[in-house]
Design a protein around this motif. Structure first.
Motif, PDB file in Angstrom:
ATOM      1  N   MET A   1      78.375 -15.021  64.739  1.00 42.74           N
ATOM      2  CA  MET A   1      76.947 -14.935  64.429  1.00 42.74           C
ATOM      3  C   MET A   1      76.206 -14.280  65.585  1.00 42.74           C
ATOM      4  N   GLY A   2      75.266 -13.406  65.237  1.00 48.39           N
ATOM      5  CA  GLY A   2      74.516 -12.717  66.268  1.00 48.39           C
ATOM      6  C   GLY A   2      73.324 -13.523  66.754  1.00 48.39           C
ATOM      7  N   GLU A   3      72.852 -13.178  67.934  1.00 48.05           N
ATOM      8  CA  GLU A   3      71.629 -13.781  68.464  1.00 48.05           C
ATOM      9  C   GLU A   3      70.441 -13.129  67.758  1.00 48.05           C
ATOM     10  N   ASN A   4      69.497 -13.937  67.298  1.00 49.34           N
ATOM     11  CA  ASN A   4      68.369 -13.427  66.518  1.00 49.34           C
ATOM     12  C   ASN A   4      67.240 -12.970  67.436  1.00 49.34           C
ATOM     13  N   ILE A   5      66.872 -11.693  67.308  1.00 49.83           N
ATOM     14  CA  ILE A   5      65.847 -11.091  68.154  1.00 49.83           C
ATOM     15  C   ILE A   5      64.679 -10.667  67.264  1.00 49.83           C
ATOM     16  N   LEU A   6      63.545 -11.350  67.372  1.00 44.85           N
ATOM     17  CA  LEU A   6      62.351 -10.985  66.616  1.00 44.85           C
ATOM     18  C   LEU A   6      61.546  -9.988  67.441  1.00 44.85           C
ATOM     19  N   VAL A   7      61.256  -8.838  66.846  1.00 51.65           N
ATOM     20  CA  VAL A   7      60.590  -7.753  67.576  1.00 51.65           C
ATOM     21  C   VAL A   7      59.212  -7.513  66.981  1.00 51.65           C
ATOM     22  N   ILE A   8      58.197  -7.602  67.815  1.00 54.22           N
ATOM     23  CA  ILE A   8      56.829  -7.337  67.374  1.00 54.22           C
ATOM     24  C   ILE A   8      56.224  -6.282  68.297  1.00 54.22           C
ATOM     25  N   HIS A   9      55.179  -5.618  67.835  1.00 52.72           N
ATOM     26  CA  HIS A   9      54.634  -4.504  68.614  1.00 52.72           C
ATOM     27  C   HIS A   9      54.053  -4.980  69.938  1.00 52.72           C
TER      28      HIS A   9
END
Length: 249
Positions: A1-9
């Protein structure tokens, strides 16, 4: 399972990034998933810096979740460029990127709810105008917003679309819509009511002449966004576990 990276501006200056982090943590607190919040504009929690730090801690697989509504410059150019730069420096890392939030069916449910509430308060509204960010270069946001409009079925009223930027510029198209008269509902299709939305509302109010204009809220981190993010991550993980049948052919 990958590490979850939330990307916002995000923004490089001011307190907006801190506020956005609070909104996202509040949104996702019951989600049961682990995640990191990163920004495209940040001197500290930049996407590149965050992943570099995690790689040095031994993490090699990542689920990249752009908190962006449509496929424009940030999704199609900025994020891929950063990820390729990371791949060049750390060739052994693996990553997958989710689709933009605006392509998920729950976005339509949020917008339908906004429209339904507005029509309940102002039943004399005669037409609806969707407005999103748009792009001078990419056409995908136009097509994706059209798809959202096609799937909205809460009101039997004409729906127009305009954009802040690009072919559907609201500064060119909205005066024509306003000239037709009637009470108009403007639906901002943005992640939250930030600087751009407030500026847009002020400019539209200036353009209104004698027209009556109502505005809905933006998505404003609606609780359904948590389900969208979880669903997108689940789809990525499921894709990873699909068996490779070519080895048996």
């Amino acid at each position: 399972m990958g590490e979850n990276i939330l990307v916002i501006h995000g923004m490089r200056r001011g307190y907006q990034n801190e506020a956005l982090q609070r909104f996202i943590y509040r949104l996702m607190k019951e989600s049961g998933i682990n995640f990191h919040i990163t920004f495209l504009e940040s001197d500290i929690n930049h996407l590149y810096n965050m992943i570099s730090s995690l790689v040095k801690q031994g993490v090699h697989e990542f689920n990249i979740v752009p908190l962006l509504l449509f496929s424009a410059k940030h999704y199609l150019q900025d994020i891929p460029t950063i990820l390729q730069h990371l791949k060049n420096n750390y060739p052994y890392i693996e990553y997958q990127v989710t689709q933009p939030l605006g392509t998920h069916y729950h976005i339509v449910n949020i917008i339908n709810e906004r429209i339904k509430n507005a029509l309940y308060v102002s039943p004399s509204i005669s037409k609806i105008v969707f407005i999103a960010h748009g792009s001078e270069r990419y056409k995908q946001p136009n097509e994706q917003l059209k798809q959202v409009i096609n799937n909205c079925n809460v009101a039997n009223k004409p729906i127009n679309m305009v954009m802040l930027y690009g072919d559907y510029s609201y500064k060119k198209r909205l005066p024509e819509i306003l000239a037709e008269g009637g009470e108009i509902l403007v639906v901002p299709v943005f992640l939250y009511d930030g600087f751009l939305v407030h500026k847009m509302k002020s400019e539209i109010q200036y353009m209104r002449n004698n027209s009556c204009i109502e505005f809905t809220k933006s998505l404003n981190f609606h609780p359904l966004l948590e389900l969208i993010i979880k669903d997108q991550i689940t789809q990525l993980e499921a894709r990873n576990h699909v068996p490779d049948t070519t080895q048996f052919s």
